[in-house]
Design an enzyme around this catalytic site. Structure first.
Site, mmCIF file in Angstrom:
data_model
loop_
_atom_site.group_PDB
_atom_site.id
_atom_site.type_symbol
_atom_site.label_atom_id
_atom_site.label_comp_id
_atom_site.label_asym_id
_atom_site.label_seq_id
_atom_site.Cartn_x
_atom_site.Cartn_y
_atom_site.Cartn_z
ATOM 1 N N GLU A 1 -0.146 -9.106 7.407
ATOM 2 C CA GLU A 1 -1.397 -9.760 7.813
ATOM 3 C C GLU A 1 -2.084 -10.432 6.639
ATOM 4 O OE1 GLU A 1 -4.004 -6.987 9.762
ATOM 5 O OE2 GLU A 1 -2.764 -6.875 11.563
ATOM 6 N N GLU B 1 2.455 -5.907 16.084
ATOM 7 C CA GLU B 1 1.457 -4.845 16.058
ATOM 8 C C GLU B 1 0.427 -5.091 17.141
ATOM 9 O OE1 GLU B 1 0.296 -3.835 11.763
ATOM 10 O OE2 GLU B 1 -1.619 -3.678 12.825
HETATM 11 C C1 IDC Z 1 -4.831 1.031 9.541
HETATM 12 C C2 IDC Z 1 -4.506 2.481 9.788
HETATM 13 C C3 IDC Z 1 -5.512 3.374 9.114
HETATM 14 C C4 IDC Z 1 -5.597 2.988 7.653
HETATM 15 C C5 IDC Z 1 -5.920 1.492 7.541
HETATM 16 C C6 IDC Z 1 -6.051 0.987 6.135
HETATM 17 O O1 IDC Z 1 -4.441 2.717 11.180
HETATM 18 O O2 IDC Z 1 -5.164 4.724 9.275
HETATM 19 O O3 IDC Z 1 -6.580 3.748 7.021
HETATM 20 O O4 IDC Z 1 -4.908 0.766 8.169
HETATM 21 O O5 IDC Z 1 -4.888 0.992 5.456
HETATM 22 C C7 IDC Z 1 -4.034 -3.685 11.110
HETATM 23 C C8 IDC Z 1 -3.132 -3.362 9.975
HETATM 24 C C9 IDC Z 1 -2.857 -1.880 9.927
HETATM 25 C C10 IDC Z 1 -4.097 -1.099 10.252
HETATM 26 C C11 IDC Z 1 -4.478 -1.367 11.710
HETATM 27 C C12 IDC Z 1 -5.683 -0.590 12.210
HETATM 28 O O6 IDC Z 1 -1.941 -4.094 9.993
HETATM 29 O O7 IDC Z 1 -2.402 -1.576 8.634
HETATM 30 O O8 IDC Z 1 -3.815 0.256 10.105
HETATM 31 N N1 IDC Z 1 -4.684 -2.797 11.862
HETATM 32 O O9 IDC Z 1 -6.801 -0.899 11.460
HETATM 33 N N2 IDC Z 1 -4.356 -4.901 11.524
HETATM 34 C C13 IDC Z 1 -5.262 -4.783 12.522
HETATM 35 C C14 IDC Z 1 -5.487 -3.441 12.755
#
Ligand code: IDC
Length: 446
Positions: A182, A269
């Site tokens: 992302e 995702e």
């Molecule tokens: C989130 C994880 C969370 C972590 C956070 C930061 O669920 O536990 O603390 O990252 O690293 C994304 C990202 C994905 C995110 C997820 C939810 O690709 O890494 O994971 N998310 O926030 N994009 C949109 C949402």
């Protein structure tokens, strides 16, 4: 005679062998996604089997970061097999963070060297790729940029990484490369293109036709922007991510624009939570999304296979099981998402769990015995009776019976016993229990 018995043993051996072969071949008849489709390619907006020319849709699950302990414990054949066999999952995404949590490029507070962190992460990827391969599942190797914002930041590490990965997995029909999760923080599509134009030829040099997934601006939301100026390579797909409690109609509109412009999209995702991974669930919006994706045969991967206490996790917070999850081991998100996977892939979900025992009666009969009568539960193999002199069933005893009545013996005169009963069902060597009846009590007077 002796001769005959040896001969007899041989015959027995041959018969056993034939039965074994017959069984193993019936098992392989239900073929896996990779056996059916082989290597994939991109045609127009669709993912297509190189083997059959048919459109292929992946229903996948993404790991949480394989960098840390809410992610990597689920990289195993047993875990992936549960997803495949019980929840209609045909693909896995291995999310390797580049910066957060002992990142591949920034180890943060890890007590090891960066090289050791990298070796560990590559080992985990290999475990995941081998498990998916054994199970005939597709697998994405995801360069999970996030806090690093632009893939340009660690481009030289990415070059080395994808060179090594594509060399190692060149002969694998099921491996897909996702080169930047992302991009965010104002990273433009032209920056991403410049990165992609560097990485794609490196992968292609080893693996000429692997499917490669490219992230889009604003946390992989702007597929409409990418569709105005796509890359000039074959077998490329572009990422759209959504979290249904945050991203709704206007984001679906971006997808429609991209598809109208002929852009092949993969949702590597999605969540039914808010974009933070926390907050409330929105399943009615998620349903609209999945309907739209199914209509267009777009592949999608649920974030994430984890027991972390956050809405997006598919497993119940803190569950210690690392495979073999039954519905009760799943979070509310997991139940909904994997339930949708089963329904949408046409899998009939059979619940082997027998119904709750609706009523029981207890009767004290002479010589300190209690006769327990259970209202029959259809499909039950038998009943498990639990009894104790404590209301809370401390030091309880259990007995099993295949009949609807059973007499408990050797009870203590003058005591009150509490009794509850649940039905069980044996299927394929496993025992499934229903819910307990309400508790009844009986005093031992005789
Ligand atoms: C989130 C994880 C969370 C972590 C956070 C930061 O669920 O536990 O603390 O990252 O690293 C994304 C990202 C994905 C995110 C997820 C939810 O690709 O890494 O994971 N998310 O926030 N994009 C949109 C949402």
């Amino acid at each position: 005679m002796k001769q005959w018995s040896i001969f007899g043993k041989k015959i027995l051996f041959v018969i056993c062998f034939c039965i074994a072969v017959a069984f193993s071949s019936t098992e392989t008849q239900a073929s896996t996604a990779v056996e059916t489709n082989g290597a994939l390619k991109v045609e127009g907006t669709k993912l297509v089997s190189q083997k059959t020319g048919q459109e292929v849709q992946l229903r996948g699950v993404s790991t949480h970061g394989i960098n840390w302990d809410v992610g990597y414990p689920y990289i195993s054949k047993a875990a992936f097999q549960t997803l495949r066999d019980d929840y209609s999952v045909n693909a896995i995404r291995l999310a390797m963070y580049t910066t957060e949590y002992y990142g591949y490029c920034d180890k943060g507070s890890a007590g090891e060297s960066q090289a050791t962190v990298q070796a560990t992460l590559k080992q985990r990827i290999d475990t995941g790729v081998q498990a998916a391969t054994d199970l005939g599942m597709y697998v994405i190797i995801d360069w999970h940029i996030l806090n690093d914002k632009t893939p340009k930041k660690y481009q030289s590490e990415a070059k080395k990484f994808f060179k090594e990965m594509s060399k190692k997995y060149a002969g694998y029909d099921n491996v897909i490369y996702e080169i930047c999760n992302e991009p965010n923080g104002g990273t433009s599509w032209s920056d991403i293109k410049s990165y992609a134009n560097t990485i794609i030829p490196i992968i292609r040099a080893n693996d000429s036709d692997a499917v490669i997934i490219v992230g889009t601006p604003t946390w992989s939301q702007d597929v409409d922007v990418a569709s105005q100026s796509p890359l000039k390579y074959d077998n490329i797909m572009y990422t759209l991510h959504f979290y249904s409690a945050t991203h709704q109609d206007s984001y679906r509109q971006k997808l429609k624009t991209a598809l109208n412009n002929g852009l092949p999209v993969m949702v590597t995702e999605f969540g039914v939570s808010e974009a933070s991974g926390a907050g409330s669930m929105n399943t009615s919006e998620a349903k609209k999304w999945l309907d739209l994706l199914d209509e267009n045969k777009i592949s999608y991967f649920a974030w994430s296979l984890s027991n972390k206490a956050e809405t997006a996790s598919l497993l119940k917070a803190g569950t210690s099981k690392t495979s073999g999850w039954s519905k009760s081991d799943l979070s509310a998100t997991g139940k909904w998402v994997l339930g949708q996977y089963n329904t949408r892939s046409g899998k009939k979900t059979t619940s082997y769990k027998p119904a709750k025992v609706s009523s029981i009666t207890l009767k004290n009969v002479k010589s300190k015995k209690v006769k327990v009568t259970v209202k029959k539960v259809s499909n039950a193999t038998g009943y498990q009776i639990k009894y104790s002199t404590s209301k809370k069933f401390k030091k309880a005893k259990t007995v099993k019976t295949t009949k609807t009545s059973y007499t408990i013996k050797k009870l203590k005169k003058g005591k009150t016993y509490y009794v509850k009963v649940r039905a069980y069902r044996k299927m394929n060597g496993k025992t499934y229990y229903g819910s307990y009846s309400s508790v009844k009590k009986v005093k031992i007077k005789k």
